[in-house]
Write an enzyme that holds these catalytic residues in place. Sequence first.
Site, short mmCIF file in Angstrom:
data_model
loop_
_atom_site.label_atom_id
_atom_site.label_comp_id
_atom_site.label_asym_id
_atom_site.label_seq_id
_atom_site.Cartn_x
_atom_site.Cartn_y
_atom_site.Cartn_z
N ARG A 43 0.86 -1.18 0.00
CA ARG A 43 0.00 0.00 0.00
C ARG A 43 0.90 1.23 0.00
NH1 ARG A 43 -2.05 -3.61 3.88
NH2 ARG A 43 -4.15 -4.35 3.40
N LYS A 67 -1.79 -1.84 7.66
CA LYS A 67 -3.02 -1.26 8.21
C LYS A 67 -3.18 -1.67 9.67
CE LYS A 67 -6.72 -0.65 4.95
NZ LYS A 67 -7.85 -1.32 4.32
N HIS A 138 -2.95 2.04 -5.51
CA HIS A 138 -3.69 0.80 -5.33
C HIS A 138 -3.90 0.04 -6.64
CE1 HIS A 138 -5.07 -0.58 -1.46
NE2 HIS A 138 -6.06 -1.22 -2.03
N ARG A 141 -1.59 -2.82 -6.74
CA ARG A 141 -1.99 -3.88 -5.81
C ARG A 141 -3.05 -4.77 -6.46
NH1 ARG A 141 -1.53 -4.75 -0.32
NH2 ARG A 141 -3.38 -5.46 0.77
N HIS A 164 -4.38 -9.44 3.76
CA HIS A 164 -5.79 -9.21 4.05
C HIS A 164 -6.15 -9.96 5.33
CE1 HIS A 164 -6.80 -8.41 -0.45
NE2 HIS A 164 -6.42 -7.30 0.17
N TYR A 173 -11.14 -10.26 -6.07
CA TYR A 173 -10.32 -10.51 -7.25
C TYR A 173 -10.83 -11.67 -8.09
CZ TYR A 173 -7.41 -7.29 -4.79
OH TYR A 173 -6.97 -6.18 -4.13
#
Length: 193
Positions: A43, A67, A138, A141, A164, A173
């Site tokens: 990120r 994150k 992003h 990514r 994630h 995805y």
Amino acid sequence: FSTLPKFLQSHQVQQVLSQCDRRTAEGRRDYAILLLLARLGLRACEIVSLRLDDIHWQAGEISIQGKGNKSALLPLPPDVGQAIAAYLKKDRPACSTRRVFIRMKAPRHGFANSIAISTIVARNLKKAGIDSPHRGAHLFRHSLATEMLRQGAALPEIALLLRHRSLNTTTLYAKVDLMALRPLAQPWLGGAS
């Protein structure tokens, strides 16, 4: 299709990387940043906060502060390591900050926020002649996840690399590979006669 993730084809990612002028300080810096986005799916905020101590050269690993202040240890691919090393050796100015990536203009310190990374992405997409409605960091990514899926990676593998917390986030995805999903679609009974 409005909920499909936006991504670049693998040849477009390569096109963006190839246009970085690695004979210049800015080109070497941008190339290293774009490789981190393209190969590790980082990120923008993770690149901004990357510190010199986060790169474990001997082990070939990189520590990421993600994150929610969660940390992860990822393998450092050789091409990414070489690009970062070239930038550090030739171009990173001497300064008090321990951040890896430094602004090209004074004051010489790390980027203020993630917008700087997205600006680098947008500038390099434009240089590569790629017209994408999505121009932020992003995009790379999503492109990495989409390419991994196309190459046969399982969703848990993609989730692990992208860090994630929930596999549900990664299932987004699966929508991208429409050709693989086509055999799963049931014929519509009210279709052509």
